[in-house]
Design a protein around this motif. Structure first.
Motif, PDB file in Angstrom:
ATOM      1  N   LEU A 135       5.279  -0.515  12.935  1.00  0.00           N
ATOM      2  CA  LEU A 135       5.552  -1.746  12.193  1.00  0.00           C
ATOM      3  C   LEU A 135       5.721  -1.491  10.701  1.00  0.00           C
ATOM      4  O   LEU A 135       6.558  -2.114  10.051  1.00  0.00           O
ATOM      5  N   ARG A 136       4.923  -0.583  10.145  1.00  0.00           N
ATOM      6  CA  ARG A 136       5.022  -0.311   8.702  1.00  0.00           C
ATOM      7  C   ARG A 136       6.419   0.154   8.321  1.00  0.00           C
ATOM      8  O   ARG A 136       6.977  -0.269   7.306  1.00  0.00           O
ATOM      9  N   PHE A 137       7.004   1.043   9.119  1.00  0.00           N
ATOM     10  CA  PHE A 137       8.342   1.561   8.818  1.00  0.00           C
ATOM     11  C   PHE A 137       9.434   0.750   9.502  1.00  0.00           C
ATOM     12  O   PHE A 137      10.596   1.142   9.523  1.00  0.00           O
ATOM     13  N   ILE A 315      13.081  -6.441   3.309  1.00  0.00           N
ATOM     14  CA  ILE A 315      12.430  -6.616   4.608  1.00  0.00           C
ATOM     15  C   ILE A 315      11.494  -5.439   4.889  1.00  0.00           C
ATOM     16  O   ILE A 315      10.348  -5.628   5.332  1.00  0.00           O
ATOM     17  N   ASP A 316      11.975  -4.238   4.615  1.00  0.00           N
ATOM     18  CA  ASP A 316      11.152  -3.038   4.837  1.00  0.00           C
ATOM     19  C   ASP A 316       9.898  -3.070   3.977  1.00  0.00           C
ATOM     20  O   ASP A 316       8.806  -2.685   4.426  1.00  0.00           O
ATOM     21  N   GLU A 317      10.047  -3.525   2.736  1.00  0.00           N
ATOM     22  CA  GLU A 317       8.901  -3.579   1.828  1.00  0.00           C
ATOM     23  C   GLU A 317       7.870  -4.602   2.300  1.00  0.00           C
ATOM     24  O   GLU A 317       6.652  -4.357   2.237  1.00  0.00           O
ATOM     25  N   ASN A 319       7.364  -5.528   5.392  1.00  0.00           N
ATOM     26  CA  ASN A 319       6.697  -4.903   6.542  1.00  0.00           C
ATOM     27  C   ASN A 319       5.644  -3.894   6.098  1.00  0.00           C
ATOM     28  O   ASN A 319       4.499  -3.920   6.574  1.00  0.00           O
ATOM     29  N   PHE A 320       6.055  -3.011   5.207  1.00  0.00           N
ATOM     30  CA  PHE A 320       5.157  -1.931   4.799  1.00  0.00           C
ATOM     31  C   PHE A 320       3.888  -2.478   4.150  1.00  0.00           C
ATOM     32  O   PHE A 320       2.772  -2.073   4.496  1.00  0.00           O
ATOM     33  N   GLN A 321       4.052  -3.411   3.219  1.00  0.00           N
ATOM     34  CA  GLN A 321       2.905  -3.946   2.485  1.00  0.00           C
ATOM     35  C   GLN A 321       1.998  -4.797   3.378  1.00  0.00           C
ATOM     36  O   GLN A 321       0.770  -4.652   3.346  1.00  0.00           O
ATOM     37  N   TYR A 322       2.593  -5.661   4.183  1.00  0.00           N
ATOM     38  CA  TYR A 322       1.779  -6.556   5.013  1.00  0.00           C
ATOM     39  C   TYR A 322       1.010  -5.775   6.082  1.00  0.00           C
ATOM     40  O   TYR A 322      -0.191  -6.001   6.273  1.00  0.00           O
ATOM     41  N   VAL A 323       1.699  -4.876   6.763  1.00  0.00           N
ATOM     42  CA  VAL A 323       1.027  -4.096   7.816  1.00  0.00           C
ATOM     43  C   VAL A 323      -0.063  -3.217   7.220  1.00  0.00           C
ATOM     44  O   VAL A 323      -1.151  -3.090   7.796  1.00  0.00           O
ATOM     45  N   SER A 324       0.205  -2.631   6.062  1.00  0.00           N
ATOM     46  CA  SER A 324      -0.815  -1.804   5.390  1.00  0.00           C
ATOM     47  C   SER A 324      -2.061  -2.626   5.094  1.00  0.00           C
ATOM     48  O   SER A 324      -3.190  -2.175   5.319  1.00  0.00           O
TER      49      SER A 324
END
Length: 532
Positions: A135-137, A315-317, A319-324
């Motif tokens: 999910l992060r990537f 969108i990628d950012e 995902n990365f921030q929220y999942v982290s």
């Protein structure tokens, strides 16, 4: 890994196995390797050798190898997001392993210590890393036409025959075209196409191969087979495949090859029962994390629905921030739950509970994933009980090396270890006692001889007990004018994150200027520390 030496595998051995597992190293049958050139191969071999030497800046050498691995992955894995996911797992694994070396220590031989690490740490790290970084990537946005990994990435064993993930992968590819194995690799049966015949034989013999084909070899097989299907004039075998499909097939083969290597090594080293246990563990933990991922995925969809015209990068950012953040919060929650669970254990709160009731309490504290992890670790440790006398003689040796005043004390402890069958397990502590005796008597040469023996044995087995030993060995090297050994010891300390006395205040602790300055300072005979 048949070595009975009491230790974990070295960092060099672990990294070499990671490269072996990747399938990116060329083999003799791959003269035209498209991933690794002859010069790249030579560079990689030199980098692996330098890491194994552990001479200086271990982290720096490790970083060089990780950069090389990432470059190779980007060449080999036809999806950058997946390549990032794989690299993240490798880096997390190596970070996890460093913590184990620094804190845990072992009384097991190398083979058993490896088995313990796989069961207690590696499997869960693998599963967590996959679901978190998927999910992060934002791999989901790639819309890869690949079946759920658990359905084909684990080996299947029945009637004493094991079907490996690589065989599953080829079957997936054949089923995409509704075509048989022989028709896929050798569509024109009447031709004497040696290459097609060889490709078919390689695909048929996966189960009995002692050495798996490299990734390059698998890709070459796939490309040539697809080329033959495209050229086939028979309607039953003629197929045209687009670039996206080819990349998906290659990704399936890459993952399956890595999984097959790992599971074959597990079976060869630890047997069928442990292999089955490993597969059961991965299946169960995957199911538990899949539920977590589905919830995070729904939350992400809701968040992104509030925006319009988001770029791919935005969108990628998100995902990365929220999942982290989700996983960080989960880690904090589990840490608090673990403290509560420890309080229950110390209060002996489980003594009157059934096994099921105790399991439910664990789940309520740390969640089902961590609870299962704890229970499985406890089960594994009951199978590998430490020698009865180990705790007693560990404490005895740690106390003796602080107050030793005579050689007879060191000899007495050494004899006791031999009598109890602990000389291989605690030999490093016996050598440490001798070293401290000679150091106190200002016999620098003999002290260094035993410090080096102790350090060499302890670095991959003593865990948290090696901090003082490493510092004493560093000083001893300086007093005996052994700069190369001195640098190796400092490199090891810096790699594990152990503070080196008098070096911590330097601006660049691993620079040649800093190291030589400390070497000269510690080399003075009047420079002596209390032996703790």
């Amino acid at each position: 890994m048949e070595n009975i030496e009491i230790s974990f595998p070295t960092i060099g051995e672990v990294v070499r196995e990671i490269f072996n597992c990747s399938g990116l190293l060329p083999q003799k049958e791959d003269p035209n390797n498209s991933i690794l050139s002859a010069s790249d191969k030579k560079t990689l071999q030199m980098q692996l050798k330098r890491l194994a030497d552990e001479s200086s800046k271990i982290d720096g050498k490790l970083d060089e190898l990780l950069i090389t691995l990432k470059k190779l992955l980007i060449k080999a894995v036809p999806n950058e997001r997946v390549a990032c996911l794989i690299m993240e797992f490798v880096e997390e694994l190596l970070g996890n392993y460093k913590v184990v070396l620094k804190d845990d220590g072992t009384y097991l031989g190398k083979k058993k210590a490896t088995q313990w690490f796989i069961k207690v740490y590696l499997l869960d790290r693998l599963v967590i890393s996959f679901y978190k970084n998927y999910l992060r990537f934002n791999v989901v946005d790639e819309k890869l036409n690949i079946p759920d990994l658990i359905s084909w990435v684990l080996p299947e064993t029945n009637s004493k025959k094991t079907t490996w993930p690589l065989a599953h992968a080829w079957k997936l590819i054949y089923s995409t075209f509704s075509i048989s194995q022989s028709a896929f690799h050798h569509p024109n049966k009447n031709s004497d196409d040696y290459k097609a015949i060889q490709n078919l034989e390689k695909a048929q013999s996966l189960g009995g191969l002692k050495q798996l084909p490299s990734v390059s070899s698998l890709y070459a097989n796939l490309d040539y087979s697809l080329e033959l299907l495209n050229k086939s004039k028979d309607a039953k075998t003629h197929r045209i495949v687009n670039a996206k499909q080819v990349n998906e097939f290659k990704l399936i083969l890459f993952i399956a090859r890595a999984a097959t290597f790992f599971f074959k090594e597990v079976q060869k080293s630890f047997g069928d029962d442990f292999l089955l246990n490993v597969c059961t563990h991965i299946k169960g933990q995957s199911g538990r994390l899949l539920r977590i991922n589905k919830k995070i995925g729904k939350d992400l969809d809701s968040i992104k629905a509030n925006y319009t015209d988001l770029t791919t990068e935005e969108i990628d950012e998100i995902n990365f921030q929220y999942v982290s953040r989700c996983w960080q919060n989960n880690a904090i929650k589990q840490e608090k739950g673990a403290l509560l669970l420890q309080e229950y254990i110390e209060a002996d709160a489980f003594k009157d509970l059934s096994e099921r009731e105790a399991a439910m309490v664990r789940i309520s504290c740390v969640g089902s994933f961590q609870a299962y992890r704890i229970l499985e670790a406890e089960k594994f440790n009951t199978l590998e009980n430490m020698p009865i006398s180990f705790p007693e003689f560990l404490v005895k040796g740690l106390e003796l090396k602080k107050r030793i005043t005579s050689l007879s004390q060191a000899k007495g402890y050494e004899k006791e270890l031999k009598d109890k069958g602990l000389e291989e397990i605690l030999g490093w502590l016996s050598d440490w006692c001798y070293a401290n005796f000679y150091y106190r008597n200002e016999d620098n040469e003999n002290a260094n001889f035993f410090y080096k023996k102790a350090f060499t044995k302890a670095k991959y087995s003593a865990g948290e007990n090696q901090y003082t030993l490493v510092n004493q060995y560093i000083e001893s090297c300086a007093k005996n004018n052994k700069y190369r050994d001195f640098k190796k010891a400092v490199a090891w300390a810096n790699y594990l994150g152990l503070k080196v006395r008098w070096l911590r205040g330097w601006d660049d602790p691993e620079s040649e200027e800093s190291l030589k300055g400390l070497f000269n300072l510690m080399g003075q005979d009047k420079f002596r520390y209390a032996q703790l």
